[in-house]
Design an enzyme around this catalytic site. Structure first.
Site, PDB file in Angstrom:
ATOM      1  CG  HIS A 356      -2.132  -0.857   1.088  1.00  0.00           C
ATOM      2  ND1 HIS A 356      -3.257  -0.496   0.381  1.00  0.00           N
ATOM      3  CD2 HIS A 356      -2.384  -2.104   1.555  1.00  0.00           C
ATOM      4  CE1 HIS A 356      -4.159  -1.458   0.431  1.00  0.00           C
ATOM      5  NE2 HIS A 356      -3.651  -2.456   1.137  1.00  0.00           N
ATOM      6  CE  LYS A 544      -6.314  13.588   0.566  1.00  0.00           C
ATOM      7  NZ  LYS A 544      -6.459  12.367  -0.221  1.00  0.00           N
ATOM      8  NE  ARG A 545      -2.267   7.793   6.643  1.00  0.00           N
ATOM      9  CZ  ARG A 545      -1.023   7.784   6.183  1.00  0.00           C
ATOM     10  NH1 ARG A 545      -0.035   8.224   6.935  1.00  0.00           N
ATOM     11  NH2 ARG A 545      -0.759   7.339   4.967  1.00  0.00           N
ATOM     12  CE  LYS A 550      -2.321  10.295   3.307  1.00  0.00           C
ATOM     13  NZ  LYS A 550      -2.895   9.621   2.130  1.00  0.00           N
ATOM     14  CB  THR A 652     -10.237   5.183  -1.106  1.00  0.00           C
ATOM     15  OG1 THR A 652      -9.925   5.495   0.259  1.00  0.00           O
ATOM     16  CG2 THR A 652      -9.514   3.913  -1.515  1.00  0.00           C
ATOM     17  CE  LYS A 656     -13.946   6.235   0.775  1.00  0.00           C
ATOM     18  NZ  LYS A 656     -13.016   6.280   1.913  1.00  0.00           N
TER      19      LYS A 656
END
Length: 816
Positions: A356, A544-545, A550, A652, A656
């Site tokens: 992942h 998100k985390r 990110k 992901t 969504k």
């Protein structure tokens, strides 16, 4: 599932009236939640037993998904929808003047995960059951899930997430299926009755693993699969003699040590004790799960294990459960006297591994001292696996000693779990096309060269049942009114919506639904956080985390830039924007927590400046979780997917958002690439360096962030504001963030994640969004095209890909 709705309504009404009498509207909302759950559970239990019986009488391969995380969220609404009885429940409650939403809100989120990894596992289980495949999950029943996040003075503060405060109505304790997991001790040597060598552990710490089963209900089918979560306890944890001697701490020492294993999801592992606890957690649920599988196999087939790989496939969800590989070797050899070669043949035909991440720090490596001390026999088995691997490498690459060293499972005083997985598993998959390609050509190139046949791609997906049918019922109805049912189990049918993209009535209705969803989110945040959002503004969302790659920091730097421009240029009048963040930072991740503080500091400054009121607002959603995500995704206009190209495996949340009609603002990273391919580049906003460009810069060591500051005064100003007192009079709060971008910290080069290189491109993409949003109908057309082309990103499609290429499962149709 197909049920007699009238009979169900009659049963539910009878239960509620028997329990509460005529004055039911005054009943406690949590008691009502229990009553509704109990009625649904009766239906589920009937089908759960039927599913187990069907699997038992069919000699068919079954999947076992081992994962340290299962981010299930709330189960009630999802189960009611999948059972086809949610409307019946609402009708009964409405007839009694009871608000269904009030009951649903009584259920805590089962936050047994911290992001995409755990949510993906939950989506996969939903899809397996819906598609009638025999597939089950194994994990840990954490007493406390991912922490409850509170923002205090702008800082993240972690509190226990006591999701088990009330009894969970969905789980079933299976004390009859307890197993014992052993830690530490010393290796003893003996012989089997036929003279074969045998190893066993003496003087070990013993921990009892007790399973709790949760039903995984398929949509419009009778299939109910199982998620089995293990709870840790001590067999003799309370020492009454010590207690009577008033040595109270030592009296419960063993009990606490055992229970700590399943106490908290992802304890801080910055120190040796934290690392040891993490490894204990991983071995605990891996060992318990394998003991469970082998026990059932032996009960049915005896101790001839030749058929084991024909009936079991075990998917390892990232490196956390990789210790299961040597554990199955141990069970087969030490408990059942299977020889090494036969055991290895079984193991290598049973396990498959999903990677992942390409972040080196996320490819787990355990210090030998900790690994060997906690798991002496497992370490011994890993040593032998590695010895045989090195023989293979020397034969394949006779003089490449550097490669031997690099690919050794044990080197640099560490055990490399990803290496163990790749060597031992029959399949190794990435989770997006770019991610898999980077694994093969860069991060795992040596392994791909050695085992090319093992590597394959399985692009992630999400379940449309939770993230559209449940989270956005008005949009779901909007779709069904135009293309009919069927998309709930075959998301590719959404393609039929594309022909309505230019229909004025369709566009108007879509805009109405989006506006209502934005209003609903605004109302939620008003009551939850006293935040006041303008539903007419652009809802620009990044949830998100929190991790530096990110690039939430890039987002907030742009907000600071936009704020500066609004102050400096009275003629600048872009459409109003609301920037919405939701993120949790790992408790020991200092810089990530500094970014949260920065976001909240910038929000406080901007939101209280009358000069920009009505033009820009910043909101940090506290304690982001699945139930909150179900409110955010339907309301979003812009989906921020701005990770450094080449570092996000898939993502992901991007899927969504797309499914709910938000437009992607993103780099060509992870599944963003495939989203743009499906929806068309004209219906997304792409910016930034590509992964190839970044790889080239890294190879040439040519990146100099100072160049970007020198040629962009607006960027230089924003960066300087981190330390010049604009947002912090002490000049120190955000100095580490500033230094990480300009000078480099902790031995790293400056701007590891290329924020400054992508800043200007990001600004231009944001300006294009502002210009395009002014034409709401054209914007809505882009959103509808995105929805129509989201079919690829269903977890149903992902599961079918796994089944076809890796798992080789057959459907099992449950009948009564």
């Amino acid at each position: 599932m197909v049920f007699d709705a009238e009979k169900f309504k009659e049963n539910l009404s009878g239960r509620l009236r028997r329990q509460y009498g005529k004055d039911i509207s005054q009943a406690n909302s949590h008691d009502l939640f229990d009553a509704v759950s109990a009625s649904a559970r009766e239906i589920i239990m009937e089908n759960w037993m039927a599913t187990r019986n069907e699997y038992a009488k069919k000699e068919t391969k079954q999947l076992y998904y081992l994962s340290a995380e299962f981010l299930m969220g709330r189960a009630l609404s999802n189960n009611l929808i999948n059972c086809g009885i949610k409307d019946a429940v609402k009708e009964v409650l409405q007839g009694m003047n009871i608000n269904y939403d009030m009951i649903e809100d009584e259920e805590p989120d089962a936050g047994l995960g911290n992001g995409g990894l755990g949510r993906l596992a939950a989506c996969f289980l939903d899809s397996l059951a819906t598609l009638d495949y025999p597939g089950h999950g194994y994990g840990i029943r954490y007493e406390y899930g991912m922490f409850e996040q509170r923002i205090e003075d702008g800082y993240q503060v972690e509190y226990p997430d006591n999701w088990l405060k009330h009894r969970d109505p969905w789980e079933t304790k299976r004390s009859d299926l307890q197993v014992t997991v052993k830690f530490g001790g010393n290796i003893a040597y003996g012989k089997t009755p036929d003279g074969q060598p045998r190893f066993y552990i003496e003087n070990a710490e013993e921990v009892i693993a007790t399973p709790y089963d949760m039903p995984i209900v398929g949509f419009d089918t009778k299939t109910v699969n199982t998620l089995r979560l293990w709870e840790a306890s001590s067999p003799n944890g309370f020492d009454l003699q010590l207690f009577n001697n008033m040595d109270y701490n030592r009296a419960v020492e063993r009990q606490n040590s055992a229970e700590n294993i399943s106490r908290v999801l992802y304890p801080n592992d910055n120190g040796p004790s934290g690392k040891a606890l993490r490894l204990k957690q991983q071995y605990f649920f891996s060992s318990a799960s394998l003991q469970d599988l082998v026990r059932h196999y032996v009960a049915d087939y005896g101790t001839d294990f030749k058929k084991f790989p024909e009936l079991h496939v075990i998917q390892l969800n990232d490196t956390h459960p990789v210790v299961a590989i040597p554990e199955l070797m141990r069970i087969l050899m030490d408990d059942y006297n299977v020889g090494w070669d036969e055991a290895w043949d079984i193991v290598t035909k049973t396990f498959a591994y999903t990677n992942h991440t390409i972040l080196a720090e996320a490819l787990e490596k355990w210090p030998i001292q900790i690994f060997q001390g906690l798991l002496p026999r497992i370490y011994q088995i890993v040593e032998e696996i590695n010895r045989r691997l090195l023989i293979e490498l020397r034969q394949k690459y006779p003089n490449d000693y550097e490669k031997h060293q690099h690919m050794s499972i044990i080197h640099n005083d560490k055990v490399y779990m990803a290496w163990l997985a790749i060597h031992s598993c029959f399949s190794v998959n990435g989770v997006a096309a770019l991610h898999t390609e980077l694994l093969k050509t860069k991060e795992l190139k040596d392994w791909y060269d050695l085992y090319p046949q093992k590597f394959n791609n399985k692009t992630n997906g999400i379940t449309q049942r939770r993230w559209l049918l449940n989270a956005n019922p008005e949009l779901a109805k909007f779709i069904t009114d135009r293309i009919g049912h069927g998309w709930e189990k075959d998301l590719s049918k959404l393609k039929g919506l594309e022909k309505f993209a230019d229909d004025p009535a369709t566009i108007d209705e879509f805009l109405r639904i989006k506006q209502e969803n934005k209003q609903a989110l605004a109302e939620f945040l008003k009551h939850a956080q006293n935040e006041f959002l303008d539903p007419e503004s652009i809802f620009d969302v990044q949830v998100k985390r929190l991790h530096e790659y990110k690039r939430q920091l890039l987002n907030v730097l742009h907000i600071m830039y936009l704020y500066n421009r609004l102050i400096e240029d009275p003629n600048y009048n872009p459409p109003a924007r609301t920037f919405i963040f939701g993120a949790k930072a790992a408790s020991g991740y200092r810089r990530a927590k500094s970014i949260i503080k920065l976001i909240n500091t910038v929000a406080e400054r901007i939101n209280n400046d009358r000069r920009v009121r009505g033009k820009i607002r910043v909101v940090f959603v506290e304690n982001y979780r699945v139930s909150v995500a179900e409110k955010i995704f339907p309301a979003a206009d812009v989906s921020e997917q701005i990770s450094t190209a080449g570092l996000e495996a898939s993502g992901t949340s991007n899927m969504k958002f797309m499914l709910n009609g938000a437009l992607t603002l993103g780099t060509m990273d992870g599944a963003n690439i495939e989203i743009v391919e499906e929806a068309g580049a004209e219906n997304a906003y792409v910016f930034g360096l590509t992964s190839d460009e970044i790889i080239k810069m890294e190879t040439e060591h040519s990146y100099n962030p100072q160049e970007y500051m020198d040629r962009n005064p607006a960027l230089a100003k924003v960066l300087n504001q981190l330390v010049d007192g604009t947002y912090d009079p002490t000049h120190q709060l955000f100095k580490e963030l500033y230094d990480s971008l300009v000078y480099g910290v902790e031995g790293q080069r400056p701007d590891v994640y290329y924020l400054l290189a992508d800043f200007e491109s990001y600004i231009k993409a944001q300006e294009k969004i502002a210009a395009d949003f002014s034409d709401r109908k054209a914007w809505a057309r882009k959103a509808i095209i995105n929805i129509a082309n989201a079919g690829k990103f269903s977890s149903d499609r992902t599961i079918e890909d796994y089944v076809r290429d890796i798992w080789k499962l057959d459907r099992v149709i449950v009948s009564k």
